[in-house]
Scaffold this active site. Structure first.
Site, PDB file in Angstrom:
ATOM      1  N   LYS A   1      13.700 -13.931 -11.638  1.00 12.57           N
ATOM      2  CA  LYS A   1      13.459 -12.739 -12.468  1.00 12.57           C
ATOM      3  C   LYS A   1      12.520 -13.081 -13.612  1.00 12.57           C
ATOM      4  O   LYS A   1      11.577 -12.367 -13.901  1.00 12.57           O
ATOM      5  CB  LYS A   1      14.813 -12.252 -13.002  1.00 12.57           C
TER       6      LYS A   1
ATOM      7  N   CYS B   1       0.823  -1.209   0.000  1.00 10.75           N
ATOM      8  CA  CYS B   1       0.000   0.000   0.000  1.00 10.75           C
ATOM      9  C   CYS B   1       0.865   1.272   0.000  1.00 10.75           C
ATOM     10  O   CYS B   1       2.001   1.257   0.456  1.00 10.75           O
ATOM     11  CB  CYS B   1      -0.883   0.034   1.228  1.00 10.75           C
TER      12      CYS B   1
ATOM     13  N   LYS C   1       6.154  -4.150  -4.594  1.00 14.57           N
ATOM     14  CA  LYS C   1       7.582  -3.833  -4.549  1.00 14.57           C
ATOM     15  C   LYS C   1       8.145  -4.036  -3.151  1.00 14.57           C
ATOM     16  O   LYS C   1       9.227  -4.571  -2.971  1.00 14.57           O
ATOM     17  CB  LYS C   1       7.798  -2.388  -5.008  1.00 14.57           C
TER      18      LYS C   1
ATOM     19  N   GLU D   1      18.455 -16.620  -9.086  1.00 11.61           N
ATOM     20  CA  GLU D   1      18.050 -15.241  -9.362  1.00 11.61           C
ATOM     21  C   GLU D   1      17.495 -15.118 -10.785  1.00 11.61           C
ATOM     22  O   GLU D   1      16.503 -14.418 -11.014  1.00 11.61           O
ATOM     23  CB  GLU D   1      19.250 -14.302  -9.137  1.00 11.61           C
TER      24      GLU D   1
ATOM     25  N   TRP E   1      -3.318  -2.468  -1.469  1.00 11.17           N
ATOM     26  CA  TRP E   1      -2.979  -3.818  -1.921  1.00 11.17           C
ATOM     27  C   TRP E   1      -3.746  -4.721  -0.979  1.00 11.17           C
ATOM     28  O   TRP E   1      -3.443  -4.815   0.214  1.00 11.17           O
ATOM     29  CB  TRP E   1      -1.477  -4.038  -1.807  1.00 11.17           C
TER      30      TRP E   1
ATOM     31  N   ARG F   1       4.684   0.246  -6.165  1.00 13.24           N
ATOM     32  CA  ARG F   1       4.676  -0.595  -4.960  1.00 13.24           C
ATOM     33  C   ARG F   1       3.652  -1.727  -5.071  1.00 13.24           C
ATOM     34  O   ARG F   1       3.692  -2.664  -4.293  1.00 13.24           O
ATOM     35  CB  ARG F   1       4.331   0.271  -3.739  1.00 13.24           C
TER      36      ARG F   1
ATOM     37  N   GLU G   1       8.845 -13.824 -12.402  1.00 15.03           N
ATOM     38  CA  GLU G   1       8.043 -12.713 -11.881  1.00 15.03           C
ATOM     39  C   GLU G   1       7.601 -11.729 -12.962  1.00 15.03           C
ATOM     40  O   GLU G   1       6.522 -11.169 -12.859  1.00 15.03           O
ATOM     41  CB  GLU G   1       8.684 -12.023 -10.669  1.00 15.03           C
TER      42      GLU G   1
ATOM     43  N   ASN H   1      -1.257   2.058   6.273  1.00 18.70           N
ATOM     44  CA  ASN H   1      -0.428   0.975   5.733  1.00 18.70           C
ATOM     45  C   ASN H   1      -0.091   0.041   6.878  1.00 18.70           C
ATOM     46  O   ASN H   1       0.092   0.503   8.015  1.00 18.70           O
ATOM     47  CB  ASN H   1       0.891   1.521   5.171  1.00 18.70           C
ATOM     48  N   GLY H   2       0.025  -1.246   6.590  1.00 17.77           N
ATOM     49  CA  GLY H   2       0.377  -2.210   7.643  1.00 17.77           C
ATOM     50  C   GLY H   2      -0.830  -3.062   7.985  1.00 17.77           C
ATOM     51  O   GLY H   2      -1.805  -3.118   7.235  1.00 17.77           O
TER      52      GLY H   2
ATOM     53  N   HIS I   1      18.601 -36.480 -10.365  1.00 17.08           N
ATOM     54  CA  HIS I   1      17.972 -37.124  -9.204  1.00 17.08           C
ATOM     55  C   HIS I   1      16.463 -36.933  -9.225  1.00 17.08           C
ATOM     56  O   HIS I   1      15.808 -37.063  -8.202  1.00 17.08           O
ATOM     57  CB  HIS I   1      18.591 -36.587  -7.905  1.00 17.08           C
TER      58      HIS I   1
HETATM   59  C1  AGP Z   1      12.752  -9.164  -6.578  1.00 15.01           C
HETATM   60  O1  AGP Z   1      12.707  -9.045  -7.935  1.00 15.01           O
HETATM   61  C2  AGP Z   1      11.533  -9.181  -5.850  1.00 15.01           C
HETATM   62  N1  AGP Z   1      10.512  -8.394  -6.333  1.00 15.01           N
HETATM   63  C3  AGP Z   1      11.566  -9.522  -4.375  1.00 15.01           C
HETATM   64  O2  AGP Z   1      11.999 -10.836  -4.315  1.00 15.01           O
HETATM   65  C4  AGP Z   1      12.426  -8.654  -3.430  1.00 15.01           C
HETATM   66  O3  AGP Z   1      13.781  -8.821  -3.711  1.00 15.01           O
HETATM   67  C5  AGP Z   1      12.116  -9.052  -1.978  1.00 15.01           C
HETATM   68  O4  AGP Z   1      10.762  -8.811  -1.721  1.00 15.01           O
HETATM   69  C6  AGP Z   1      12.979  -8.363  -0.964  1.00 15.01           C
HETATM   70  O5  AGP Z   1      12.800  -6.983  -0.980  1.00 15.01           O
HETATM   71  P1  AGP Z   1      13.786  -6.007  -0.229  1.00 15.01           P
HETATM   72  O6  AGP Z   1      15.111  -6.135  -0.878  1.00 15.01           O
HETATM   73  O7  AGP Z   1      13.167  -4.655  -0.396  1.00 15.01           O
HETATM   74  O8  AGP Z   1      13.843  -6.453   1.202  1.00 15.01           O
END
Ligand code: AGP
Length: 611
Positions: free
Chosen positions: A490, A2, A606, A486, A74, A27, A493, A100-101, A509
């Site tokens: 990427k 949010c 985000k 990684e 969100w 976000r 997502e 937020n929260g 395996h």
């Molecule tokens: C990465 O592409 C992601 N969107 C996600 O995994 C992100 O790295 C993770 O949520 C951690 O976020 P931060 O680095 O802000 O703690």
């Protein structure tokens, strides 16, 4: 997740509220709303969906008012709907608020209010706070807020409007970020500095437990004891263009292409290129502490966790310090072993771009409770993780807007390279000369990354040619396995394609059963000592019909039909960064082929500020 904005001044609040919310779009959100104080009550506009829809609502029914609040939601408690969308109100509409929260005890509080005859229009935890404030209202909002905050459990950033004080924003924060910007005869509030960059870079960063009473001409802070607190405003160095696309189609591509610059900026901050030494004042360990270091535990989430895995390899290999990389959401609930109860020489390190990830913050708090010294890598100055850590190393990546983390990851890994080399040097594992050589190697990274970026058309062509592919495996060993993790994250997502990472030797395996002629297997092969092994694994999947991509050292005997994206002239410790750049470009161009919403992928936020 949010986003919050607020404005109080002498001019209409509407423009800032809408622009501020747009700046927070990255976000992640599913509905948005604004409210402004008008002479006859609150003017409210809400929309399910994108900010553009909210803007259309406002164009159809303009609102006036010089003091207002806005929110991108969100969904957590209740589906995305106009009823659940913020701002929320008390029954009599005297109070409006955005939050937020998560209010963890909202169900209990709601039941108590309902017993008193209060009715609710939404399913949210937030509405409970608005109703509580109205029921317990006494004298003024500040006094009431102090009383009500004591009843709330959970995390929150709140911005409240009270019709009795029409030019005032009441703010409170606990474990959820909030910034207050100082303008000319006005003040701005936001959950994230990106919303303010176009308006001011002079900001206050309220601390946990702060209440701020914000009027056009002043911001006054109070503690939970009601006493005034002194807070100093700071200047944010990020500029507006850093949070704009600047001609790129997407923030993700812009941020991938910014990597030579942000790597150069981060290097310049930590390394003195005049004599190739590490700037001691920016490093977390004194020579004495480095020698006494017995163990390091790294905790992080998602991409930052992958950076932590790279950190483990670098610190163990360079400095010989036993290192664990943990997923923060697991670490926070793991059994505490005896060794951790006596944390002498055991240091904790949280890694986070946003500095606000709830699980990473909880992991850091746990480590502190156990008595460990807590370090942090953060990209955001003044973020919760940065404040609560004993020592912070900042990544100088600038604002990262795309949900998919790219430049932040590379700078996090770079910080691990510098930290590992520093520890190795201080612990006598490498000589002055070896340190200088390694630092010179790091200094080559911006040029090497740029040369990969210059060839991005090749990656785009490959993504186009393989757009029909639905299963993509990334394989590698050791650091190459981390790069595989990684790369797979990427790709999935942003393109929503099924992609997985496997340690190359583990395929047979079980997972090799999935390989057929519709599968793309991308091998990351940069680590000289296990190169041949990974190449053998590629032959195995080729024999089962997979088509192949190799990112790394070109094999001496070419593998028939295998596309190679070469990495040359880079040692084991920098080659994985270069391989990552190829993988980022591949994820981006594949997502483009599939017409995905690259900067705001479905279901993702985000900054993950809830568990
Ligand atoms: C990465 O592409 C992601 N969107 C996600 O995994 C992100 O790295 C993770 O949520 C951690 O976020 P931060 O680095 O802000 O703690």
């Amino acid at each position: 997740m949010c986003g919050i904005v607020g404005f109080t001044g002498k001019t209409s609040c509407c423009e800032f509220l809408l622009k501020g919310l747009s700046a927070l779009e990255y976000r992640g959100y599913d509905s948005a709303g604004i409210a402004a104080v008008q002479a006859d009550g609150f003017a409210v506009r809400k929309a399910v969906g994108r900010i553009d829809q909210l803007r259309e609502e406002v164009e159809k029914n303009p609102i006036s008012g010089v003091c207002g609040i806005g929110h991108t939601r969100w969904a957590t408690h209740g589906k995305p709907s106009l009823e659940n969308c913020h701002p929320h109100f008390d029954i009599d509409r005297r109070i409006a608020l955005v939050h937020n929260g998560i209010i963890e005890n909202y169900a209990e509080l709601k039941a108590q209010l309902m017993e008193k005859g209060v009715s609710f229009v939404s399913e949210t935890d937030t509405e409970v706070v608005a109703q509580l404030l109205a029921v317990h209202y006494e004298n003024d909002m500040k006094t009431t807020l102090l009383k009500v905050l004591g009843m709330l459990k959970g995390s929150f950033a709140l911005v409240i409007l009270d019709r009795c004080a029409p030019d005032t924003l009441y703010c409170a924060r606990s474990h959820s970020p909030l910034v207050i910007g100082v303008g000319q005869g006005c003040h701005y509030v936001a959950s994230d500095v990106c919303a303010l960059l176009e308006y001011t870079r002079n900001v206050y960063l309220p601390e946990d437990g702060d209440i701020a009473v914000v009027t056009p001409g002043s911001t006054v802070f109070y503690g939970l004891d009601g006493k005034e607190r002194k807070r100093v405003n700071v200047t944010i160095s990020w500029d507006t263009s850093a949070a704009q696309k600047n001609g790129f189609d997407h923030f993700m591509l812009k941020e991938i292409c910014e990597q030579p610059q942000v790597i150069a900026d981060t290097l310049a901050h930590y390394i003195d290129s005049a004599d190739y030494t590490i700037r001691r004042e920016h490093m977390p360990f004194t020579p004495e502490q480095a020698k006494q270091l017995k163990e390091l535990t790294i905790a992080a989430c998602g991409t930052a966790y992958h950076a932590g895995c790279m950190g483990k390899a670098l610190i163990e290999q360079f400095a010989g310090v036993r290192t664990d990389a943990c997923v923060a959401s697991e670490y926070r609930y793991q059994t505490v072993v005896e060794q951790e109860r006596n944390p002498e020489g055991h240091v904790f390190l949280a890694v986070s771009q946003s500095g606000e990830t709830a699980d990473t913050l909880a992991a850091l708090r746990k480590a502190k409770q156990l008595g460990m010294r807590a370090l942090a890598f953060s990209n955001v100055i003044g973020a919760s993780i940065a404040r609560e850590a004993d020592t912070v190393m900042y990544t100088l990546a600038g604002p990262e807007i795309a949900v998919a983390s790219t430049k932040a990851y590379l700078t996090q890994v770079l910080l691990f390279e510098i930290l590992a080399l520093d520890l190795a040097h201080l612990r006598g594992k490498i000589s002055d000369e070896e340190l200088k050589d390694a630092l010179k190697t790091l200094m080559s990274l911006p040029r090497q990354i740029q040369s990969i970026l210059n060839q991005r058309a090749i990656v785009e062509d490959f993504a186009r040619a393989n757009r029909a592919c639905h299963d993509i495996f990334f394989i590698g060993r050791l650091m190459d396995y981390t790069t595989s993790l990684e790369s797979a994250l990427k790709l999935k997502e942003v393109s929503y394609l099924h992609s997985e990472a496997y340690p190359a030797g583990e395929l047979k395996h079980g997972t090799i059963a999935l390989i057929d002629e519709r599968t793309l297997v991308a091998a990351i092969a940069t680590q000289p000592q296990i190169l041949e092994k990974t190449l053998s694994n590629m032959q195995e999947v080729k024999a089962r019909g997979a088509y192949l991509l190799l990112i790394g050292t070109p094999p001496q005997t070419p593998i028939e039909g295998c596309t190679v994206w070469p990495i040359e002239d880079a040692p084991w410790y920098t080659a994985p960064l270069l391989a990552t750049v190829y993988a980022q470009l591949f994820a981006y161009y594949t997502a483009r082929q599939h017409g995905c919403d690259i900067d705001k992928p479905r279901n993702l936020a985000k900054s993950v500020t809830v568990e």
